[in-house]
Design a protein around this motif. Structure first.
Motif, PDB file in Angstrom:
ATOM      1  N   VAL A  11      43.293  35.146  38.834  1.00  8.74           N
ATOM      2  CA  VAL A  11      43.287  34.262  40.002  1.00  8.74           C
ATOM      3  C   VAL A  11      42.486  33.000  39.704  1.00  8.74           C
ATOM      4  O   VAL A  11      42.910  31.882  40.037  1.00  8.74           O
ATOM      5  CB  VAL A  11      42.719  34.998  41.232  1.00  8.74           C
ATOM      6  CG1 VAL A  11      42.580  34.044  42.416  1.00  8.74           C
ATOM      7  CG2 VAL A  11      43.603  36.189  41.606  1.00  8.74           C
ATOM      8  N   GLU A  12      41.341  33.157  39.070  1.00 12.96           N
ATOM      9  CA  GLU A  12      40.512  31.989  38.744  1.00 12.96           C
ATOM     10  C   GLU A  12      41.217  31.054  37.774  1.00 12.96           C
ATOM     11  O   GLU A  12      41.139  29.825  37.917  1.00 12.96           O
ATOM     12  CB  GLU A  12      39.177  32.460  38.153  1.00 12.96           C
ATOM     13  CG  GLU A  12      38.260  33.111  39.183  1.00 12.96           C
ATOM     14  CD  GLU A  12      37.080  33.830  38.555  1.00 12.96           C
ATOM     15  OE1 GLU A  12      36.967  33.787  37.295  1.00 12.96           O
ATOM     16  OE2 GLU A  12      36.294  34.449  39.291  1.00 12.96           O
ATOM     17  N   ARG A  42      40.700  39.225  39.137  1.00 11.86           N
ATOM     18  CA  ARG A  42      39.933  38.046  39.550  1.00 11.86           C
ATOM     19  C   ARG A  42      40.023  36.944  38.499  1.00 11.86           C
ATOM     20  O   ARG A  42      40.130  35.764  38.828  1.00 11.86           O
ATOM     21  CB  ARG A  42      38.468  38.424  39.791  1.00 11.86           C
ATOM     22  CG  ARG A  42      38.198  39.109  41.111  1.00 11.86           C
ATOM     23  CD  ARG A  42      36.710  39.066  41.474  1.00 11.86           C
ATOM     24  NE  ARG A  42      35.880  39.672  40.447  1.00 11.86           N
ATOM     25  CZ  ARG A  42      35.592  40.975  40.369  1.00 11.86           C
ATOM     26  NH1 ARG A  42      36.089  41.801  41.278  1.00 11.86           N
ATOM     27  NH2 ARG A  42      34.804  41.440  39.415  1.00 11.86           N
ATOM     28  N   ALA A  49      39.811  45.241  38.651  1.00 11.59           N
ATOM     29  CA  ALA A  49      39.540  44.220  39.665  1.00 11.59           C
ATOM     30  C   ALA A  49      38.988  42.946  39.023  1.00 11.59           C
ATOM     31  O   ALA A  49      39.351  41.826  39.416  1.00 11.59           O
ATOM     32  CB  ALA A  49      38.562  44.763  40.706  1.00 11.59           C
ATOM     33  N   GLU A  50      38.127  43.117  38.023  1.00 16.90           N
ATOM     34  CA  GLU A  50      37.581  41.955  37.313  1.00 16.90           C
ATOM     35  C   GLU A  50      38.690  41.191  36.584  1.00 16.90           C
ATOM     36  O   GLU A  50      38.717  39.954  36.579  1.00 16.90           O
ATOM     37  CB  GLU A  50      36.523  42.425  36.315  1.00 16.90           C
ATOM     38  CG  GLU A  50      35.846  41.300  35.560  1.00 16.90           C
ATOM     39  CD  GLU A  50      34.791  41.802  34.588  1.00 16.90           C
ATOM     40  OE1 GLU A  50      34.243  40.984  33.834  1.00 16.90           O
ATOM     41  OE2 GLU A  50      34.516  43.030  34.578  1.00 16.90           O
ATOM     42  N   TYR A 109      42.780  44.803  45.097  1.00 17.99           N
ATOM     43  CA  TYR A 109      42.290  44.600  46.469  1.00 17.99           C
ATOM     44  C   TYR A 109      41.992  45.945  47.131  1.00 17.99           C
ATOM     45  O   TYR A 109      40.955  46.117  47.787  1.00 17.99           O
ATOM     46  CB  TYR A 109      43.320  43.825  47.288  1.00 17.99           C
ATOM     47  CG  TYR A 109      42.802  43.377  48.635  1.00 17.99           C
ATOM     48  CD1 TYR A 109      42.313  42.087  48.816  1.00 17.99           C
ATOM     49  CD2 TYR A 109      42.794  44.239  49.729  1.00 17.99           C
ATOM     50  CE1 TYR A 109      41.822  41.667  50.057  1.00 17.99           C
ATOM     51  CE2 TYR A 109      42.299  43.839  50.963  1.00 17.99           C
ATOM     52  CZ  TYR A 109      41.815  42.557  51.117  1.00 17.99           C
ATOM     53  OH  TYR A 109      41.319  42.149  52.337  1.00 17.99           O
ATOM     54  N   GLU A 113      38.656  47.239  45.641  1.00 17.37           N
ATOM     55  CA  GLU A 113      37.435  46.513  46.014  1.00 17.37           C
ATOM     56  C   GLU A 113      37.109  46.659  47.492  1.00 17.37           C
ATOM     57  O   GLU A 113      35.933  46.680  47.872  1.00 17.37           O
ATOM     58  CB  GLU A 113      37.576  45.038  45.656  1.00 17.37           C
ATOM     59  CG  GLU A 113      37.542  44.761  44.165  1.00 17.37           C
ATOM     60  CD  GLU A 113      37.327  43.309  43.839  1.00 17.37           C
ATOM     61  OE1 GLU A 113      36.258  42.962  43.311  1.00 17.37           O
ATOM     62  OE2 GLU A 113      38.234  42.494  44.126  1.00 17.37           O
ATOM     63  N   CYS A 167      47.423  40.209  49.169  1.00 19.94           N
ATOM     64  CA  CYS A 167      46.102  40.520  49.731  1.00 19.94           C
ATOM     65  C   CYS A 167      46.203  40.848  51.215  1.00 19.94           C
ATOM     66  O   CYS A 167      45.584  41.815  51.696  1.00 19.94           O
ATOM     67  CB  CYS A 167      45.147  39.343  49.506  1.00 19.94           C
ATOM     68  SG  CYS A 167      44.677  39.075  47.788  1.00 19.94           S
TER      69      CYS A 167
END
Length: 345
Positions: free
Chosen positions: A333-334, A330, A326-327, A68, A71, A294
């Motif tokens: 999280v997905e 993510r 960061a990818e 976080y 980004e 976050c």
């Protein structure tokens, strides 16, 4: 010729033994995300790229969301932490960090010195020690962390992993063959997705508790080390379900910070401002979940950028591993969101 041949064979044997040991260490060593991987993967980070180092206990790698911060602020940070880490280990972590990185800012979370007061803390000691490379710094760390009759429980490291062949799993094999580039995408942060409900804590904001002598000694050592090496130090308390005895220790640390001219902030005073909701944002009483990380990291990032001259590294090729980090987060999280949907259907 015969003497030369024996010499070559001896060198080959030594090299074979070294390679075998390194292979065994990579395969058999513990690889917890409670500190060991945070320490191991520091060594593969591009040299002198970490601008902000977060040090301390598991509050760091649960709460300081490095993806976080990257980004949204372009902060190149790393969570160099381990579970229940006492300040005498943090002091040597700081020295180890500075062998490979030149951070402009060290942010030290203070949960452990306020919560664990024993002079020797063994429960998570393996997680704190095993990821650190062998050196005089590590030897000093062990000497400060274990009583003389227990040192050999933790040194050398293979004493703690020699029977792990009985419990090897898929992750051990994945890590064995993981490339340096893949490991660079790990920045210490470990998102957690449980949600535990708590009321907003009430505690005494004012009283002061004396710190244990060893804790205060190493806090002053950390402050002096940062001053001597031109590193900004920011002492913080991450938000959690705080209680009054812990708050008293933080107030004593606040006094020390003022005496030493070091910035200090207890972020438990800022729940409303950062929008932290104790009904949705805690993984457990002591740690934030991903949503909470976050919110906290958004607030912390703003504070860091306002107080310190930390560059925005986004777009710089030397820092592409933070894009991959960061990818990766993510993706986690997905996957969690997908699992939640499947559970609800």
């Amino acid at each position: 010729m015969k003497g030369s041949s024996k010499y070559i064979k001896f060198i080959a044997l030594v090299l074979a033994l070294v390679v075998t040991f390194l292979f065994a260490d990579r395969l058999l060593s513990f690889k917890t995300i409670h500190g060991i991987r945070q320490a191991r993967d520091l060594y593969v980070q591009p040299r002198d790229t970490i601008d902000v180092a977060f040090l301390g206990s598991s509050h760091v790698h649960y709460d300081m969301n490095t993806a976080y911060l990257w980004e949204n602020f372009g902060i190149a940070s790393y969570d160099y932490s381990a579970a229940e880490q006492p300040l005498w280990i943090t002091y040597y972590y700081l020295q180890e960090l500075c062998k490979y990185q030149s951070p402009g800012l060290v942010v030290l979370d203070l949960y452990s010195p306020a919560s664990f007061h024993d002079e020797y803390q063994y429960y998570y000691l393996t997680d704190n020690l095993n990821g650190v490379r062998f050196s005089k710094t590590k030897l000093d760390m062990i000497m400060a962390s274990a009583e003389p009759d227990r040192i050999w429980d933790f040194f050398p490291s293979f004493v703690t992993w020699h029977l792990r062949y009985k419990e090897l799993n898929k992750y051990d094999l994945e890590y064995l063959f993981m490339s340096k580039k893949e490991r660079q995408a790990f920045k210490g942060f470990t998102p957690h997705f449980r949600n535990t409900y708590y009321e907003v804590p009430y505690y005494d904001f004012e009283h002061v508790t004396v710190l244990p002598p060893k804790t205060e000694e190493y806090l002053l050592k950390i402050i002096d080390y940062c001053k001597d090496n031109g590193i900004e130090l920011y002492l913080v308390v991450n938000p959690y379900y705080i209680d009054s005895p812990e708050a008293g220790c933080y107030n004593r640390i606040k006094e020390i910070a003022a005496e030493q001219g070091v910035r200090y902030e207890n972020f438990n005073h800022w729940y409303d401002t950062m929008g932290l909701d104790f009904a949705t944002d805690l993984n457990d009483a002591s740690h934030l979940n991903y949503e909470g990380s976050c919110k906290y990291s958004d607030f912390l990032g703003q504070v860091i950028k306002s107080l310190y001259d930390i560059p925005d590294r986004r777009g710089d090729e030397r820092y592409e591993s933070w894009d991959r980090h960061a990818e990766y987060i993510r993706g986690q999280v997905e996957r969690q969101d997908s699992e939640d949907v499947n559970e609800n259907n």
